[in-house]
Design an enzyme around this catalytic site. Sequence first.
Site, PDB file in Angstrom:
ATOM      1  N   SER A   1     -20.498 -15.140 -25.600  1.00 35.53           N
ATOM      2  CA  SER A   1     -20.820 -14.642 -24.113  1.00 35.53           C
ATOM      3  C   SER A   1     -20.015 -15.307 -23.030  1.00 35.53           C
ATOM      4  CB  SER A   1     -22.251 -14.319 -23.792  1.00 35.53           C
ATOM      5  OG  SER A   1     -22.833 -13.484 -24.816  1.00 35.53           O
TER       6      SER A   1
ATOM      7  N   GLY B   1     -30.039 -21.184 -26.494  1.00 32.81           N
ATOM      8  CA  GLY B   1     -28.920 -20.864 -25.818  1.00 32.81           C
ATOM      9  C   GLY B   1     -29.072 -21.359 -24.229  1.00 32.81           C
TER      10      GLY B   1
ATOM     11  N   LYS C   1     -29.456 -18.084 -32.661  1.00 30.15           N
ATOM     12  CA  LYS C   1     -29.056 -18.629 -31.324  1.00 30.15           C
ATOM     13  C   LYS C   1     -29.847 -17.717 -30.179  1.00 30.15           C
ATOM     14  CE  LYS C   1     -26.179 -19.114 -27.435  1.00 30.15           C
ATOM     15  NZ  LYS C   1     -25.380 -18.257 -26.650  1.00 30.15           N
TER      16      LYS C   1
END
Lengths: 311, 311, 311, 311
Positions: free
Chosen positions: A49, A196, A166
């Site tokens: 992301s 994360g 994650k």
Amino acid sequence: MTIPTPLTGVVPPVCTPLTPDREVDVPSLLRLVDHLVEGGVHGLFVLGSTSEVAYLTDRQRRLVVEAVAGHVGGRLPLLAGVIDMTTPRVVDHVREVTAAGADAVVATAPFYARTHPAEIARHYRLIAAASPVPVIAYDIPAAVHTKLPADVILDLAAEGTVAGLKDSSGDLAGFRQVVTGARSRPDVTGFSVLTGSELLIDAALALGADGAVPGLANVDPQGYVRLDRLCRSGDQEAARAEQERLCALFGMVTVGDPARMGGGSSALGAFKAALYLRGVIECPVTAEPQVPLSAEEVERVGKYLAGAGLL
Amino acid sequence: MTIPTPLTGVVPPVCTPLTPDREVDVPSLLRLVDHLVEGGVHGLFVLGSTSEVAYLTDRQRRLVVEAVAGHVGGRLPLLAGVIDMTTPRVVDHVREVTAAGADAVVATAPFYARTHPAEIARHYRLIAAASPVPVIAYDIPAAVHTKLPADVILDLAAEGTVAGLKDSSGDLAGFRQVVTGARSRPDVTGFSVLTGSELLIDAALALGADGAVPGLANVDPQGYVRLDRLCRSGDQEAARAEQERLCALFGMVTVGDPARMGGGSSALGAFKAALYLRGVIECPVTAEPQVPLSAEEVERVGKYLAGAGLL
Amino acid sequence: MTIPTPLTGVVPPVCTPLTPDREVDVPSLLRLVDHLVEGGVHGLFVLGSTSEVAYLTDRQRRLVVEAVAGHVGGRLPLLAGVIDMTTPRVVDHVREVTAAGADAVVATAPFYARTHPAEIARHYRLIAAASPVPVIAYDIPAAVHTKLPADVILDLAAEGTVAGLKDSSGDLAGFRQVVTGARSRPDVTGFSVLTGSELLIDAALALGADGAVPGLANVDPQGYVRLDRLCRSGDQEAARAEQERLCALFGMVTVGDPARMGGGSSALGAFKAALYLRGVIECPVTAEPQVPLSAEEVERVGKYLAGAGLL
Amino acid sequence: MTIPTPLTGVVPPVCTPLTPDREVDVPSLLRLVDHLVEGGVHGLFVLGSTSEVAYLTDRQRRLVVEAVAGHVGGRLPLLAGVIDMTTPRVVDHVREVTAAGADAVVATAPFYARTHPAEIARHYRLIAAASPVPVIAYDIPAAVHTKLPADVILDLAAEGTVAGLKDSSGDLAGFRQVVTGARSRPDVTGFSVLTGSELLIDAALALGADGAVPGLANVDPQGYVRLDRLCRSGDQEAARAEQERLCALFGMVTVGDPARMGGGSSALGAFKAALYLRGVIECPVTAEPQVPLSAEEVERVGKYLAGAGLL
């Protein structure tokens, strides 16, 4: 290369530097990789992301993996995001990124489509069946609007479908459930549990996490590597101080005016502005349709860097 | 062909029939198109949510548009979804679907990425700049988790960026604001306002909507065309009765057991089961990772069809 | 009594035992208070969410505070919830609970009514102006559907409006922001930061929290007091082991069948069943309209107790 | 009096005028009631959300019902909200408002507490058992964060537990399901289905609703009564025009600056400012902790009134 079991340490989601006309800036990307490797990180995660994967075309995604895989040459484990709406589209990305050199793939729950725990399990099983490399589950409800249930993850871990998690959910209690389950269930082995979060790495490692995937490590890889080392050495006080320094630095994600832009434009804009100000990348531009930071906002990023001793 | 201004009537989002191994079943798709055209619909919308666009690979998406465009040959306006996370990826789809013959493209707000009204406007402006055909905004908060604000849509309409709205928000008051604004603002002309609801078409047309894009029209195109005609002729009582018959038929979307599958698997599974039971498509399978309906659930779909006089 | 500054240790939200006809069971309540005091807790919080405050009438609320205040007699600080929709109603509760003997009041953001950070600040200022005792802010977005912003809390702390925070948000990163801010801002003094989590107390204390308000401490006060002590003594390994034992015990909140009841009925039903099985309270009934646990579900609560060495 | 079966027409949720020091301004309240009765409304609903019920103390609530009941003297049906978190607290309000003269009570789903359809049904059954007057269900997910399921409402209607529904959900398709069900199920009789929308009354009546409970009818009762009459007479064009005039007037709810206040402060502030500007109430103040409109914002309310021909 085969990824370590478990995968530990700091594995930054690598920003994707762009040229002013929004093409992948490969020289800047490789400089960023060098900056991270020299900072001591333990792996690299491209197409996450923070990498603006949602904004990159398929051609750009391929270019990123090829460039980084070629440059790293197996020195570090290379994870690649295969972020798309549902199984058939994700499987296409798995084919591309593994052909380009990824050592593991990172996949979210389905999105856009409504989903269900049974469909999530089915999704990961089909991805795993199609993938020549390990699959890591990516829990990011802020993006996909579904939380990966701890019991689903643990069952998928037990059957060997997923090799790690994650967790970008912000839900540390749920994360703990996976960590503790992965350690206590005899049928789960070699499963990597990664946070994360940028802000709770000391807490996550203390409760048993294997490693961290903090976006802010693009800006200060040494800081996160130091934090990881302090946590492992048991020096809780020094770890907390380092974590707090990084929390303060993370404040940069709020520089963008919420009347003018969304939180993503602000956060990714700040990371890229910081990399630009530190001389790592050529141009701080973010992908469309994100709104660029103003000169005054970039200046405030500089103050965060100065405050953390990075300028 | 140039799409009518405004676009009116019934424009079904066309289901995408699949073979048992999840390839696009082109013969079934063309049979479905014939079924809709013979049913009297006023346009076709391929690659929408009901078309399982989120589940189709890029190759499959292209195949669908090419097959339908070739078959329809300009007899009806052909809209195509360009559903993806952000601007650069959507622009790639625009290129593909217009090369394959789409007469208009239908785009949502960004998703996965967090967004902001200013970024949404920027997104549509860039798509419009890249598109050789009109752009229709698609408001579907259940999928993208953002509501298109009425004032943003009306401003984009005024500047000629978007040519229409497909509203699947369920928020009829917000929809009315766009309809009324589009009629009362002198700077907005030729803008098409379409409801995506199966259940409120009489209400939407009564408050001034131009047309409807109901997924259930795959199953009963004649019914929706009749409803559209009754509404336009002012026969409010008969329109309401027809709408209520279609509301009852829509109950089929709940046949799937919520303990076993999500709402999407249930609804899309029911539509395809109905098309299969009516002899339109070869195989009722839905794309992965959706969970298939059980035999008993398919049987209940049959009862809905029988109840609506369709079997 | 004046509450300590800061308030530290374990401050359980005290369950409210009921008779079979849903009156407050005062003898059981006082036995529960003794059980907690003997368990070594550092304060008591009546009329919290775990106390079923949302279900108690005004008369019952008053009875609870009077009974507990009279019984405790200043041996421990007594906090009382003043849970209601908006300022004028909360102020009425402040008057009642302080007249009945509360040493501090605990208030959430407004709910039912839509709200805004400026209105939240105004809310707390008015409550503080009307309260003869310190006001503690209660962050519980799952109940009130608003998150207390860290900067609002810190500003209210700096001006002396709120004396502490009870954080039941599940957002440990946001909690850390308050903890760190309270320690680093020179204008904030004597502010108590308490976590409402059952599952992350080791983590919360490690990052600087003052204490904890865990509902499960009703069931196992000794466990939480031991956990608090281990954390403060720096024995991280033993603390983690104790926290993990309590996490496993907390699994009892899931015994209720989600097809038959909501999560609240299950969790509060389990706590009361456990207190009943441990012989602390007379009757495990919860307030209406909560659905009671079945005999089989109560039996599963017993297994959780046995697994944690409490039966 | 016994409320009509079904209850039809316009039943405004009556604003609660306050004095500058936030006491109920009874003379203004009675003037407002006269203004509504003279406007031709068909019933009155006190202690609803628009009445700021969430902000009124128990004493103030009682005062409102007594004052209005005494003044109306059975000329019109008087509904009263019994808005509180859960069953026992709601039952206390039922006792108060019926003693004070309410002809029916209006209750939401439980809030603050997490809930479940089975608990919602239980909640309404217990309220009905305790109420000497009919119970109307109030569906307002924006306040209570739960949607009343159509099938639950219809089952409660069939068993005689609830006598009507006030729908403020904004979900007209779900509302239609109740309307159609109430008409088609033989076991449901005398059930009143009322929309809480200001903006879709023509649509709601066209699909079979019995009446409307629009907050804006405080400001323009004649307009809503006219709209109701036009809808019933079948003059669809004139009804739509009147509805659109009222939609434009409703724009006043957005006058408040979202940087300074929440949507509730803005909407309720605008209604009261309009009543003040029209000379109906003495003082436009809203309850704490709502933020008051600025002079410039009040001026904009005046422009909305002028635009609708009301000044």
